[in-house]
Design a protein around this motif. Structure first.
Motif, mmCIF file in Angstrom:
data_model
loop_
_atom_site.group_PDB
_atom_site.id
_atom_site.type_symbol
_atom_site.label_atom_id
_atom_site.label_comp_id
_atom_site.label_asym_id
_atom_site.label_seq_id
_atom_site.Cartn_x
_atom_site.Cartn_y
_atom_site.Cartn_z
ATOM 1 N N LEU A 16 -10.585 11.210 5.768
ATOM 2 C CA LEU A 16 -10.572 12.647 5.485
ATOM 3 C C LEU A 16 -11.107 12.995 4.114
ATOM 4 O O LEU A 16 -11.329 14.171 3.813
ATOM 5 N N ARG A 17 -11.282 11.970 3.250
ATOM 6 C CA ARG A 17 -11.748 12.174 1.877
ATOM 7 C C ARG A 17 -10.830 13.129 1.106
ATOM 8 O O ARG A 17 -11.273 13.898 0.264
ATOM 9 N N SER A 18 -9.537 13.055 1.419
ATOM 10 C CA SER A 18 -8.600 13.965 0.762
ATOM 11 C C SER A 18 -7.182 13.435 0.899
ATOM 12 O O SER A 18 -6.740 13.114 2.014
ATOM 13 N N ALA A 23 -2.094 13.710 3.867
ATOM 14 C CA ALA A 23 -0.648 13.963 3.829
ATOM 15 C C ALA A 23 -0.231 14.916 4.942
ATOM 16 O O ALA A 23 0.794 14.708 5.608
ATOM 17 N N GLN A 24 -1.039 15.945 5.177
ATOM 18 C CA GLN A 24 -0.732 16.899 6.244
ATOM 19 C C GLN A 24 -0.782 16.226 7.608
ATOM 20 O O GLN A 24 0.064 16.483 8.476
ATOM 21 N N ARG A 25 -1.778 15.365 7.805
ATOM 22 C CA ARG A 25 -1.878 14.671 9.093
ATOM 23 C C ARG A 25 -0.698 13.737 9.322
ATOM 24 O O ARG A 25 -0.172 13.643 10.435
ATOM 25 N N LEU A 26 -0.264 13.049 8.263
ATOM 26 C CA LEU A 26 0.775 12.025 8.385
ATOM 27 C C LEU A 26 2.186 12.564 8.197
ATOM 28 O O LEU A 26 3.157 11.819 8.373
ATOM 29 N N SER A 29 4.206 13.901 1.747
ATOM 30 C CA SER A 29 3.687 14.617 0.593
ATOM 31 C C SER A 29 2.416 13.965 0.073
ATOM 32 O O SER A 29 2.178 12.769 0.287
ATOM 33 N N ALA A 30 1.593 14.761 -0.633
ATOM 34 C CA ALA A 30 0.375 14.223 -1.230
ATOM 35 C C ALA A 30 0.702 13.153 -2.269
ATOM 36 O O ALA A 30 -0.012 12.156 -2.410
ATOM 37 N N ALA A 31 1.817 13.361 -2.978
ATOM 38 C CA ALA A 31 2.233 12.372 -3.982
ATOM 39 C C ALA A 31 2.568 11.038 -3.322
ATOM 40 O O ALA A 31 2.240 9.965 -3.849
ATOM 41 N N MET A 32 3.207 11.096 -2.143
ATOM 42 C CA MET A 32 3.549 9.863 -1.444
ATOM 43 C C MET A 32 2.303 9.158 -0.917
ATOM 44 O O MET A 32 2.218 7.925 -0.967
ATOM 45 N N THR A 33 1.323 9.916 -0.422
ATOM 46 C CA THR A 33 0.085 9.267 0.032
ATOM 47 C C THR A 33 -0.589 8.556 -1.132
ATOM 48 O O THR A 33 -1.111 7.445 -0.981
ATOM 49 N N LYS A 35 0.895 7.288 -3.762
ATOM 50 C CA LYS A 35 1.685 6.095 -4.079
ATOM 51 C C LYS A 35 1.364 4.956 -3.124
ATOM 52 O O LYS A 35 1.281 3.790 -3.530
ATOM 53 N N HIS A 36 1.196 5.277 -1.850
ATOM 54 C CA HIS A 36 0.881 4.239 -0.861
ATOM 55 C C HIS A 36 -0.469 3.586 -1.173
ATOM 56 O O HIS A 36 -0.607 2.355 -1.103
ATOM 57 N N VAL A 37 -1.462 4.397 -1.514
ATOM 58 C CA VAL A 37 -2.783 3.845 -1.811
ATOM 59 C C VAL A 37 -2.740 3.023 -3.101
ATOM 60 O O VAL A 37 -3.309 1.928 -3.177
ATOM 61 N N MET A 38 -2.037 3.527 -4.106
ATOM 62 C CA MET A 38 -1.910 2.781 -5.359
ATOM 63 C C MET A 38 -1.209 1.453 -5.140
ATOM 64 O O MET A 38 -1.597 0.425 -5.698
ATOM 65 N N ARG A 39 -0.188 1.471 -4.278
ATOM 66 C CA ARG A 39 0.550 0.245 -3.990
ATOM 67 C C ARG A 39 -0.352 -0.760 -3.287
ATOM 68 O O ARG A 39 -0.327 -1.961 -3.581
ATOM 69 N N LEU A 40 -1.216 -0.274 -2.383
ATOM 70 C CA LEU A 40 -2.142 -1.156 -1.679
ATOM 71 C C LEU A 40 -3.172 -1.735 -2.650
ATOM 72 O O LEU A 40 -3.516 -2.922 -2.575
ATOM 73 N N GLU A 41 -3.665 -0.906 -3.557
ATOM 74 C CA GLU A 41 -4.625 -1.381 -4.551
ATOM 75 C C GLU A 41 -3.992 -2.431 -5.473
ATOM 76 O O GLU A 41 -4.628 -3.422 -5.826
ATOM 77 N N GLU A 42 -2.744 -2.207 -5.844
ATOM 78 C CA GLU A 42 -2.044 -3.193 -6.674
ATOM 79 C C GLU A 42 -1.888 -4.508 -5.923
ATOM 80 O O GLU A 42 -2.049 -5.595 -6.488
#
Length: 301
Positions: A16-18, A23-26, A29-33, A35-42
């Motif tokens: 979605l490039r956003s 966050a709306q699809r899932l 919250s946008a903050a939680m999305t 965090k999930h991506v940051m956690r995956l990158e870590e």
């Protein structure tokens, strides 16, 4: 955090490039999305997404990870449905890139019929006319008329897609009907910018193999514009049969030297090289490959 959830979040953001749209699809919250991506990158010790205040894009590593992760997530959804003893049916958003000239009643009818059969699939169709990067931009597949699908891509032939040299009846009545390819030298051409931008054309069916130098009067990457300009008598144009069949039947357009001046293109379904295709992609590929309307429209006659 659940790693699988993080992978799902990453796939949604990349598609979605956003972060907000994902966050709306899932339903989070946008903050939680984020965090999930940051956690995956870590976890991977690499950046997957480039982020600015207005734009999200894949890094090279992110594009590679998305290519491997998306079919895994789609396959897991299908396995879970089967284990849960529910009907395994195509579902989710199917992102397609198709040529501009496929914005026609035939293709619209095909999409409507597919959607009626598989109502849990949502279709998103890009008709921008540009050559999209399937992996980096999150497309499931593209329909293209090309001899070179691109590195790392798989191509499945769907049907013939002949292109004809045509002009309006009014134009031909005024300027005359060519008797040979030589008569086209210096003739006004509506040129497709990705193929005949310089106006020099070699016809594969012409045994002389002598190129013809047209005079380009309009250059565009949009076949619909060239179609309308051709109908207005602006010049000659190479247009797909799919787009002009009704105009030929009605006599608004005429084929020029049909025994020599045509291109027998092939419509290919192009998709990233994956060991397992998701059910939504497989179902769409099979649906369009078997549709008799496409085979009929693809006949070079």
């Amino acid at each position: 955090m659940d790693t699988l959830v993080s992978i799902r979040v990453f796939c949604a953001v990349a598609e979605l490039r956003s972060f907000t749209a994902a966050a709306q699809r899932l339903g989070m919250s946008a903050a939680m999305t984020s965090k999930h991506v940051m956690r995956l990158e870590e976890r991977l010790s690499t950046r997957l997404l480039n982020r600015t205040s207005r734009h999200v894009s894949l890094t090279e590593a992110g594009a590679l990870y998305l290519e491997q992760a998306r079919p895994m997530v789609d396959g897991l959804d299908e396995v879970e449905a089967a284990i849960g003893q529910t009907a395994v049916v195509p579902k989710g958003r199917l992102r397609l890139s198709v040529p501009v000239w496929m914005a026609n009643p035939l293709f619209a009818g095909l999409l409507a019929d597919y959607r009626a059969r598989y109502p849990q699939v949502t279709l998103e169709v890009d008709l921008s006319g540009r050559l999209v990067n399937l992996v980096e931009e999150g497309f499931d597949l593209a329909l293209r008329v090309t001899a070179s699908p691109g590195p790392g891509l798989i191509a499945r032939a769907i049907t013939d897609a002949p292109f004809y040299l045509v002009a309006s009846r009014k134009f031909l009545d005024t300027h005359g009907r060519p008797a040979s390819p030589d008569d086209l030298t210096g003739a006004p051409l509506l040129a497709y910018s990705l193929v005949h931008a310089d106006g020099v054309v070699t016809f594969p069916n012409d045994k002389s193999n002598k190129p013809v130098k047209f005079a380009v009067v309009l250059q565009s990457g949009n076949e619909t514009l060239m179609h309308h300009a051709c109908l207005k008598g602006m010049g000659f144009a190479f247009l797909p049969k799919w787009l002009i069949s009704t105009d030929l039947a009605a006599g608004r357009l005429e084929r020029v030297l049909p025994e020599k001046l045509s291109f027998a293109g092939r419509l290919l379904a192009v998709y990233p090289s994956r060991k397992y295709l998701s059910l939504k992609v497989r179902s769409f590929l099979d649906f369009i490959a078997r549709d008799p309307r496409l085979r009929e429209r693809g006949r070079n006659s």
